[in-house]
Design an enzyme around this catalytic site. Sequence first.
Site, PDB file in Angstrom:
ATOM      1  N   ARG A 117     -39.674-109.523  36.530  1.00  0.00           N
ATOM      2  CA  ARG A 117     -38.455-109.789  35.877  1.00  0.00           C
ATOM      3  C   ARG A 117     -37.276-109.681  36.996  1.00  0.00           C
ATOM      4  O   ARG A 117     -37.421-108.635  37.642  1.00  0.00           O
ATOM      5  CB  ARG A 117     -38.264-108.781  34.814  1.00  0.00           C
ATOM      6  CG  ARG A 117     -36.935-108.716  34.392  1.00  0.00           C
ATOM      7  CD  ARG A 117     -36.622-107.873  33.339  1.00  0.00           C
ATOM      8  NE  ARG A 117     -35.171-107.874  32.835  1.00  0.00           N
ATOM      9  CZ  ARG A 117     -34.523-106.887  32.295  1.00  0.00           C
ATOM     10  NH1 ARG A 117     -35.247-105.502  32.277  1.00  0.00           N
ATOM     11  NH2 ARG A 117     -33.520-107.058  31.959  1.00  0.00           N
ATOM     12  N   HIS A 124     -30.193-110.864  29.784  1.00  0.00           N
ATOM     13  CA  HIS A 124     -31.019-110.611  28.527  1.00  0.00           C
ATOM     14  C   HIS A 124     -31.885-111.822  28.318  1.00  0.00           C
ATOM     15  O   HIS A 124     -32.330-111.923  27.112  1.00  0.00           O
ATOM     16  CB  HIS A 124     -30.657-109.794  27.358  1.00  0.00           C
ATOM     17  CG  HIS A 124     -30.351-108.358  27.464  1.00  0.00           C
ATOM     18  ND1 HIS A 124     -29.086-107.895  27.020  1.00  0.00           N
ATOM     19  CD2 HIS A 124     -30.723-107.394  28.178  1.00  0.00           C
ATOM     20  CE1 HIS A 124     -28.997-106.697  27.098  1.00  0.00           C
ATOM     21  NE2 HIS A 124     -30.059-106.281  27.907  1.00  0.00           N
ATOM     22  N   ASN A 177     -30.386-100.126  25.441  1.00  0.00           N
ATOM     23  CA  ASN A 177     -29.414 -99.355  26.096  1.00  0.00           C
ATOM     24  C   ASN A 177     -28.402-100.223  26.514  1.00  0.00           C
ATOM     25  O   ASN A 177     -26.911-100.050  26.615  1.00  0.00           O
ATOM     26  CB  ASN A 177     -30.093 -98.623  27.463  1.00  0.00           C
ATOM     27  CG  ASN A 177     -31.011 -97.489  27.007  1.00  0.00           C
ATOM     28  OD1 ASN A 177     -30.478 -96.508  26.231  1.00  0.00           O
ATOM     29  ND2 ASN A 177     -32.301 -97.414  27.445  1.00  0.00           N
ATOM     30  N   ASN A 221     -41.506-104.961  35.831  1.00  0.00           N
ATOM     31  CA  ASN A 221     -40.120-104.827  35.512  1.00  0.00           C
ATOM     32  C   ASN A 221     -39.449-103.573  36.187  1.00  0.00           C
ATOM     33  O   ASN A 221     -39.636-102.509  35.795  1.00  0.00           O
ATOM     34  CB  ASN A 221     -40.255-104.610  33.894  1.00  0.00           C
ATOM     35  CG  ASN A 221     -38.901-104.673  33.220  1.00  0.00           C
ATOM     36  OD1 ASN A 221     -37.591-104.675  33.995  1.00  0.00           O
ATOM     37  ND2 ASN A 221     -38.780-105.280  32.052  1.00  0.00           N
ATOM     38  N   VAL A 257     -32.231-100.417  19.273  1.00  0.00           N
ATOM     39  CA  VAL A 257     -31.278-100.143  18.311  1.00  0.00           C
ATOM     40  C   VAL A 257     -31.574-101.390  17.172  1.00  0.00           C
ATOM     41  O   VAL A 257     -31.750-100.981  15.940  1.00  0.00           O
ATOM     42  CB  VAL A 257     -29.719 -99.904  18.773  1.00  0.00           C
ATOM     43  CG1 VAL A 257     -29.049 -99.947  17.556  1.00  0.00           C
ATOM     44  CG2 VAL A 257     -29.633 -99.029  19.788  1.00  0.00           C
ATOM     45  N   ARG A 306     -29.871 -92.560  18.326  1.00  0.00           N
ATOM     46  CA  ARG A 306     -30.388 -91.692  17.321  1.00  0.00           C
ATOM     47  C   ARG A 306     -29.537 -90.360  17.288  1.00  0.00           C
ATOM     48  O   ARG A 306     -29.215 -89.994  16.249  1.00  0.00           O
ATOM     49  CB  ARG A 306     -31.824 -91.602  17.492  1.00  0.00           C
ATOM     50  CG  ARG A 306     -32.650 -92.674  17.409  1.00  0.00           C
ATOM     51  CD  ARG A 306     -34.157 -92.367  18.000  1.00  0.00           C
ATOM     52  NE  ARG A 306     -34.034 -92.298  19.596  1.00  0.00           N
ATOM     53  CZ  ARG A 306     -34.953 -92.689  20.200  1.00  0.00           C
ATOM     54  NH1 ARG A 306     -36.383 -92.825  19.947  1.00  0.00           N
ATOM     55  NH2 ARG A 306     -34.913 -92.720  21.440  1.00  0.00           N
ATOM     56  N   ARG A 346     -22.423 -98.140  29.021  1.00  0.00           N
ATOM     57  CA  ARG A 346     -21.458 -99.110  29.608  1.00  0.00           C
ATOM     58  C   ARG A 346     -20.213 -99.338  28.742  1.00  0.00           C
ATOM     59  O   ARG A 346     -20.732 -99.609  27.228  1.00  0.00           O
ATOM     60  CB  ARG A 346     -22.480-100.474  29.842  1.00  0.00           C
ATOM     61  CG  ARG A 346     -23.158-100.171  31.234  1.00  0.00           C
ATOM     62  CD  ARG A 346     -23.962-101.736  31.387  1.00  0.00           C
ATOM     63  NE  ARG A 346     -25.439-101.202  31.086  1.00  0.00           N
ATOM     64  CZ  ARG A 346     -26.202-102.033  30.900  1.00  0.00           C
ATOM     65  NH1 ARG A 346     -26.048-103.451  31.237  1.00  0.00           N
ATOM     66  NH2 ARG A 346     -27.503-101.936  30.604  1.00  0.00           N
ATOM     67  N   GLU A 376     -40.250-109.031  26.601  1.00  0.00           N
ATOM     68  CA  GLU A 376     -39.809-109.532  27.711  1.00  0.00           C
ATOM     69  C   GLU A 376     -40.937-109.628  28.617  1.00  0.00           C
ATOM     70  O   GLU A 376     -41.285-110.710  29.459  1.00  0.00           O
ATOM     71  CB  GLU A 376     -38.781-108.701  28.690  1.00  0.00           C
ATOM     72  CG  GLU A 376     -37.600-109.031  27.891  1.00  0.00           C
ATOM     73  CD  GLU A 376     -36.600-107.848  27.973  1.00  0.00           C
ATOM     74  OE1 GLU A 376     -37.122-106.660  28.012  1.00  0.00           O
ATOM     75  OE2 GLU A 376     -35.347-108.084  28.014  1.00  0.00           O
ATOM     76  N   LYS A 412     -41.412-100.464  35.186  1.00  0.00           N
ATOM     77  CA  LYS A 412     -42.395-100.501  33.969  1.00  0.00           C
ATOM     78  C   LYS A 412     -43.342-101.856  34.454  1.00  0.00           C
ATOM     79  O   LYS A 412     -43.043-102.629  35.397  1.00  0.00           O
ATOM     80  CB  LYS A 412     -41.810-100.906  32.743  1.00  0.00           C
ATOM     81  CG  LYS A 412     -40.867 -99.905  32.136  1.00  0.00           C
ATOM     82  CD  LYS A 412     -40.257-100.458  31.136  1.00  0.00           C
ATOM     83  CE  LYS A 412     -38.784 -99.671  30.706  1.00  0.00           C
ATOM     84  NZ  LYS A 412     -38.001-100.424  29.767  1.00  0.00           N
TER      85      LYS A 412
HETATM   86  P1  ADP Z   1     -33.819-100.858  27.212  1.00  0.00           P
HETATM   87  O1  ADP Z   1     -32.403-101.514  27.097  1.00  0.00           O
HETATM   88  O2  ADP Z   1     -33.672 -99.942  28.227  1.00  0.00           O
HETATM   89  O3  ADP Z   1     -34.815-101.701  27.239  1.00  0.00           O
HETATM   90  P2  ADP Z   1     -34.498-100.159  24.441  1.00  0.00           P
HETATM   91  O4  ADP Z   1     -34.584-101.557  23.856  1.00  0.00           O
HETATM   92  O5  ADP Z   1     -35.812 -99.545  24.575  1.00  0.00           O
HETATM   93  O6  ADP Z   1     -33.776 -99.924  25.656  1.00  0.00           O
HETATM   94  O7  ADP Z   1     -33.662 -99.442  23.738  1.00  0.00           O
HETATM   95  C1  ADP Z   1     -33.336 -97.982  23.570  1.00  0.00           C
HETATM   96  C2  ADP Z   1     -32.338 -97.676  22.543  1.00  0.00           C
HETATM   97  O8  ADP Z   1     -32.714 -97.656  21.490  1.00  0.00           O
HETATM   98  C3  ADP Z   1     -32.371 -95.796  22.835  1.00  0.00           C
HETATM   99  O9  ADP Z   1     -31.178 -95.749  23.701  1.00  0.00           O
HETATM  100  C4  ADP Z   1     -31.813 -95.609  21.316  1.00  0.00           C
HETATM  101  O10 ADP Z   1     -30.610 -95.571  21.539  1.00  0.00           O
HETATM  102  C5  ADP Z   1     -32.198 -96.773  20.593  1.00  0.00           C
HETATM  103  N1  ADP Z   1     -33.222 -96.396  19.468  1.00  0.00           N
HETATM  104  C6  ADP Z   1     -34.563 -96.374  19.417  1.00  0.00           C
HETATM  105  N2  ADP Z   1     -34.894 -96.223  18.212  1.00  0.00           N
HETATM  106  C7  ADP Z   1     -34.127 -95.978  17.535  1.00  0.00           C
HETATM  107  C8  ADP Z   1     -33.880 -95.340  16.070  1.00  0.00           C
HETATM  108  N3  ADP Z   1     -34.954 -95.243  15.225  1.00  0.00           N
HETATM  109  N4  ADP Z   1     -32.641 -95.416  15.649  1.00  0.00           N
HETATM  110  C9  ADP Z   1     -31.501 -95.834  16.524  1.00  0.00           C
HETATM  111  N5  ADP Z   1     -31.634 -96.049  17.519  1.00  0.00           N
HETATM  112  C10 ADP Z   1     -32.991 -96.184  18.120  1.00  0.00           C
END
Ligand code: ADP
Length: 416
Positions: free
Chosen positions: A96, A184, A215, A7, A341, A289, A245, A395, A14
Amino acid sequence: MNVLVLNSGSSSQKSCLYQIGDTLPQDPPGCIWEGKIEWADGKAEYSIRNSRGVSRKNLPSVGSRAQAIERLLQSLWSGETQAISKPSDIDVVGHRVVHGGPQHFEPTVVTAEVKSAIQSVSVFAPLHNRAELQGMEIVAKLLGPVPQIAVFDTGFHHNMPLAAATYPGPYEWFEQGIRRYGFHGINHQYCAQRAAELLGKNLNSLKLVTCHLGNGCSLAAIRDGRSVDTTMGFTPLEGLMMGTRSGSVDPGVLTYLMRRRHFLDEQLDDVLNKKSGLLGISGISSDMREVLDARRNGTEPAKMARARLALDMYVHRLQSGIGAMVAVLGGADALVFTAGVGENSPEVRGAACDNLAFLGVRLDQEKNAQSPLDKDKDVSAPDAAVRVLLIHAQEDWMIARACWNLLQTATTRVSH
Ligand code: ADP
């Protein structure tokens, strides 16, 4: 079968290795090896671990990006984190690929032709598609003629109805490939299949809204297992407010910035992709967070107010997006929350569902409050008409499955 998944992102790489037997397990198995590089300020930060629990971080930095990826992959068959004895133990490699353009949507064996098609649409997603092509070159160099398979993040949305896929500009745009692709898709599709399993229903009888909140953030409206609408479009910039974004803004803002503030296209790209969203509004962070924490525990009222506004906007756009998806579906059986999130923030889920009682969405507050997510689950109240499910984004497993399926089909064909 040993399946390696790559990925490749603009600032991270990754990879993971799955071992799959003669039948696919119903629940996603863990990886037997997992490696990640994150580039910050030109330096590569490694994090590698295998299923024996051996992990390594902070390998000394090497020259180029390609060299760093080679070193990551070599740690699969050499050194402390070794998981296999030699490169040829890998049977297939899945990649991916963020943008498949108008032509590529099904998982596809990588050939020179496929690579050139991915190259030709890299103008649509320059940072991603180039990193993915580089990943394919490195695999060919290290592993020789192993089959490589591209799995497209746009693929699941390929059959969106034209009314959802077409922008209301001149029709020529559509003919030139300027259309809504959606992203996605690998995880939206996985979540739809997993939701059907959790609900014990046939996917072809379900109306689902999947909320991928990481993100990057996007929603998909899924009917009978097919994506019929989604919030991202021509690029992964459209739709919801995200970490850095902006999501959708009036295109008039952009022409204003170009004409009156003399913004160049790279500056627009930079501000919309990297300096907007949660980070742009809160001025604190793109990490949910930190925004939640600043809103609650901040010490400066002005900063707290900006963190509050960022969260309110995020939730507002999420609610209006969910409403639009439910309207397109004509109702919903379940709402799925997934990614960083979506899986981990009871507060964001609670706020998003707050106004949706009229649709039949009602959370079980106790279940919703349990965090982090230990297993996929239903967090809705027992009598809620619309179920709310939390599903861990998978994924890589989806890509591994696609590779396994393609190879099994090829083997079956040969043996007949
Ligand atoms: P990506 O889109 O890069 O794969 P992730 O799915 O890992 O990212 O999501 C990353 C985001 O998840 C972080 O930027 C953070 O804001 C959010 N996140 C992770 N743990 C928590 C939590 N406990 N509470 C709120 N947001 C969280």
